[in-house]
Design a protein around this motif. Structure first.
Motif, PDB file in Angstrom:
ATOM      1  N   THR A 127      35.152 -19.645   9.398  1.00 55.21           N
ATOM      2  CA  THR A 127      34.569 -18.932  10.803  1.00 55.21           C
ATOM      3  C   THR A 127      35.091 -17.667  11.121  1.00 55.21           C
ATOM      4  O   THR A 127      34.468 -17.009  11.995  1.00 55.21           O
ATOM      5  CB  THR A 127      35.051 -20.192  11.968  1.00 55.21           C
ATOM      6  OG1 THR A 127      36.528 -20.155  12.012  1.00 55.21           O
ATOM      7  CG2 THR A 127      34.456 -21.524  11.835  1.00 55.21           C
ATOM      8  N   TYR A 128      36.315 -17.287  10.576  1.00 55.40           N
ATOM      9  CA  TYR A 128      36.824 -15.884  10.802  1.00 55.40           C
ATOM     10  C   TYR A 128      37.312 -15.368   9.233  1.00 55.40           C
ATOM     11  O   TYR A 128      37.487 -16.023   8.443  1.00 55.40           O
ATOM     12  CB  TYR A 128      38.084 -16.027  11.511  1.00 55.40           C
ATOM     13  CG  TYR A 128      37.788 -16.392  13.158  1.00 55.40           C
ATOM     14  CD1 TYR A 128      37.540 -15.259  13.874  1.00 55.40           C
ATOM     15  CD2 TYR A 128      37.795 -17.645  13.555  1.00 55.40           C
ATOM     16  CE1 TYR A 128      37.257 -15.660  15.467  1.00 55.40           C
ATOM     17  CE2 TYR A 128      37.657 -17.977  14.910  1.00 55.40           C
ATOM     18  CZ  TYR A 128      37.357 -17.091  15.623  1.00 55.40           C
ATOM     19  OH  TYR A 128      36.985 -17.384  17.249  1.00 55.40           O
ATOM     20  N   GLY A 174      45.753 -14.644  17.377  1.00 51.47           N
ATOM     21  CA  GLY A 174      46.494 -15.910  17.588  1.00 51.47           C
ATOM     22  C   GLY A 174      47.705 -15.763  17.441  1.00 51.47           C
ATOM     23  O   GLY A 174      48.396 -15.137  16.191  1.00 51.47           O
ATOM     24  N   GLY A 200      41.692 -12.633  13.776  1.00 52.43           N
ATOM     25  CA  GLY A 200      40.174 -13.064  13.309  1.00 52.43           C
ATOM     26  C   GLY A 200      39.338 -12.058  13.697  1.00 52.43           C
ATOM     27  O   GLY A 200      39.208 -11.738  14.740  1.00 52.43           O
ATOM     28  N   SER A 257      46.201 -25.792  19.652  1.00 50.87           N
ATOM     29  CA  SER A 257      46.033 -25.350  18.342  1.00 50.87           C
ATOM     30  C   SER A 257      46.091 -23.924  18.375  1.00 50.87           C
ATOM     31  O   SER A 257      45.989 -23.168  19.222  1.00 50.87           O
ATOM     32  CB  SER A 257      44.845 -25.931  17.865  1.00 50.87           C
ATOM     33  OG  SER A 257      43.534 -25.015  18.488  1.00 50.87           O
ATOM     34  N   CYS A 300      44.318 -21.708   8.073  1.00 53.51           N
ATOM     35  CA  CYS A 300      43.085 -22.163   7.443  1.00 53.51           C
ATOM     36  C   CYS A 300      43.343 -23.342   6.508  1.00 53.51           C
ATOM     37  O   CYS A 300      44.525 -23.221   6.100  1.00 53.51           O
ATOM     38  CB  CYS A 300      42.245 -21.430   6.920  1.00 53.51           C
ATOM     39  SG  CYS A 300      42.796 -20.087   5.561  1.00 53.51           S
ATOM     40  N   ARG A 330      43.985 -18.627  20.976  1.00 51.83           N
ATOM     41  CA  ARG A 330      43.635 -16.945  20.573  1.00 51.83           C
ATOM     42  C   ARG A 330      43.306 -16.216  22.000  1.00 51.83           C
ATOM     43  O   ARG A 330      43.416 -16.732  22.905  1.00 51.83           O
ATOM     44  CB  ARG A 330      42.340 -17.185  20.165  1.00 51.83           C
ATOM     45  CG  ARG A 330      41.119 -17.611  20.797  1.00 51.83           C
ATOM     46  CD  ARG A 330      39.827 -17.915  20.010  1.00 51.83           C
ATOM     47  NE  ARG A 330      38.784 -18.386  20.631  1.00 51.83           N
ATOM     48  CZ  ARG A 330      38.270 -19.822  21.352  1.00 51.83           C
ATOM     49  NH1 ARG A 330      39.344 -20.565  21.155  1.00 51.83           N
ATOM     50  NH2 ARG A 330      37.324 -19.950  21.944  1.00 51.83           N
ATOM     51  N   HIS A 338      43.864 -21.964  17.308  1.00 53.14           N
ATOM     52  CA  HIS A 338      42.477 -21.282  17.876  1.00 53.14           C
ATOM     53  C   HIS A 338      42.425 -21.385  19.260  1.00 53.14           C
ATOM     54  O   HIS A 338      41.828 -20.631  19.921  1.00 53.14           O
ATOM     55  CB  HIS A 338      41.419 -22.310  17.193  1.00 53.14           C
ATOM     56  CG  HIS A 338      39.840 -22.282  17.544  1.00 53.14           C
ATOM     57  ND1 HIS A 338      39.267 -20.741  17.184  1.00 53.14           N
ATOM     58  CD2 HIS A 338      39.128 -22.409  18.516  1.00 53.14           C
ATOM     59  CE1 HIS A 338      38.050 -20.821  17.639  1.00 53.14           C
ATOM     60  NE2 HIS A 338      38.050 -21.713  18.709  1.00 53.14           N
ATOM     61  N   GLN A 339      43.106 -22.726  19.937  1.00 50.97           N
ATOM     62  CA  GLN A 339      42.981 -22.573  21.556  1.00 50.97           C
ATOM     63  C   GLN A 339      43.830 -21.623  21.760  1.00 50.97           C
ATOM     64  O   GLN A 339      43.868 -21.077  23.192  1.00 50.97           O
ATOM     65  CB  GLN A 339      43.301 -23.710  21.794  1.00 50.97           C
ATOM     66  CG  GLN A 339      42.424 -25.013  21.339  1.00 50.97           C
ATOM     67  CD  GLN A 339      42.900 -26.594  21.687  1.00 50.97           C
ATOM     68  OE1 GLN A 339      44.162 -26.743  21.414  1.00 50.97           O
ATOM     69  NE2 GLN A 339      42.186 -27.356  22.333  1.00 50.97           N
TER      70      GLN A 339
END
Length: 258
Positions: free
Chosen positions: A59-60, A43, A117, A6, A52, A11, A8-9
């Motif tokens: 979260t960011y 990211g 972020g 993802s 999002c 980043r 997020h992963q």
């Protein structure tokens, strides 16, 4: 990381050049900047990745370092409504971040993009401690309100040239998107996604605006020659026919970038 990881992963810490593209860092005092830089992550978003989504917790606070994102939501009929695009230098979602609300819109990458972020803990710490950061957020909220009032007007316009002109003017907002400058790197297909028109209609509208000396279509992008005319929608008659080959240039870029 695997190809399926993802956003997020995926980043990572920002590079020095990426930090240089974040406009609000210069508004901070040295101690504030040090704290912010230590917590910022970036990211590498692929085309189609969601930054999002509707209903997800915030979260960011996000910004675009490179690339192009679109802000949209689905209506009750299941149709997608695009609110705006977010070009380089643009930060978004400050209202959601201030209120810590779930997102009411989707943010999706239209092309390969670098997204930064700032974690919510640091965002609210800066709100509590930094005058410069507060002024930046206040300017953002004020410009954002004007932007969405304009977006409501655009939705009611029947003339494609006016829709494209006002949508372009929004993307060249120097307060919200200081990283754009005079040239916006965008394809006709990306413009069609943002405006809600077919690519053919966008092509015709761009030719109309270019003939009136408001923009110049260049290979892979658009140069604004008269931002005031884009914003007002008042165009003079063309002094000469538009130069041939410009539309082919931007179409060629679209094909090259996929």
């Amino acid at each position: 990381m695997t190809q399926d990881a993802s956003l997020h992963q995926r980043r990572r810490p920002p590079t020095a050049d990426e930090l240089g593209g974040i406009p609000w860092l210069d508004r901070l005092l040295p101690s504030e900047r040090e704290r912010a830089v230590a917590s910022i992550v970036v990211g590498d978003a692929r085309a189609g990745d969601y930054v999002c989504r509707v209903g997800r917790p915030v979260t960011y606070w996000f910004g675009v370092v490179e690339g192009l994102l679109k802000m949209s939501a689905d209506n009750a009929d299941g149709l997608t409504m695009t609110f705006t695009g977010v070009p380089p230098g643009g930060w978004f979602g400050e209202g959601t971040a201030v209120k810590r609300e779930p997102y009411r819109y989707n943010i999706q990458a239209l092309r390969t993009s670098v997204v930064a972020g700032l974690p919510m803990e640091t965002f609210h710490w800066l709100l509590d401690h930094s005058i410069g950061f507060n002024r930046f957020i206040m300017n953002q909220l004020n410009e954002r309100l004007a932007q969405f009032i304009s977006a409501r007007e655009i939705d009611r316009m029947n003339r494609p040239d006016l829709r494209v002109a006002r949508s372009l003017a929004a993307l060249f907002n120097p307060v919200l998107y200081p990283g754009v400058g005079d040239v916006l790197r965008i394809t006709q297909q990306e413009m069609a996604y943002l405006v809600g028109l077919s690519r053919q209609r966008v092509n015709e509208a761009l030719a109309f605006l270019e003939a009136r000396g408001v923009i110049r279509v260049e290979y892979g992008g658009l140069r604004v020659l008269d931002l005031a005319a884009l914003r007002s929608g008042r165009f003079d008659e063309p002094a000469q026919p538009p130069a041939r080959g410009h539309a082919r240039g931007i179409r060629g870029h679209a094909a090259a970038t996929g």
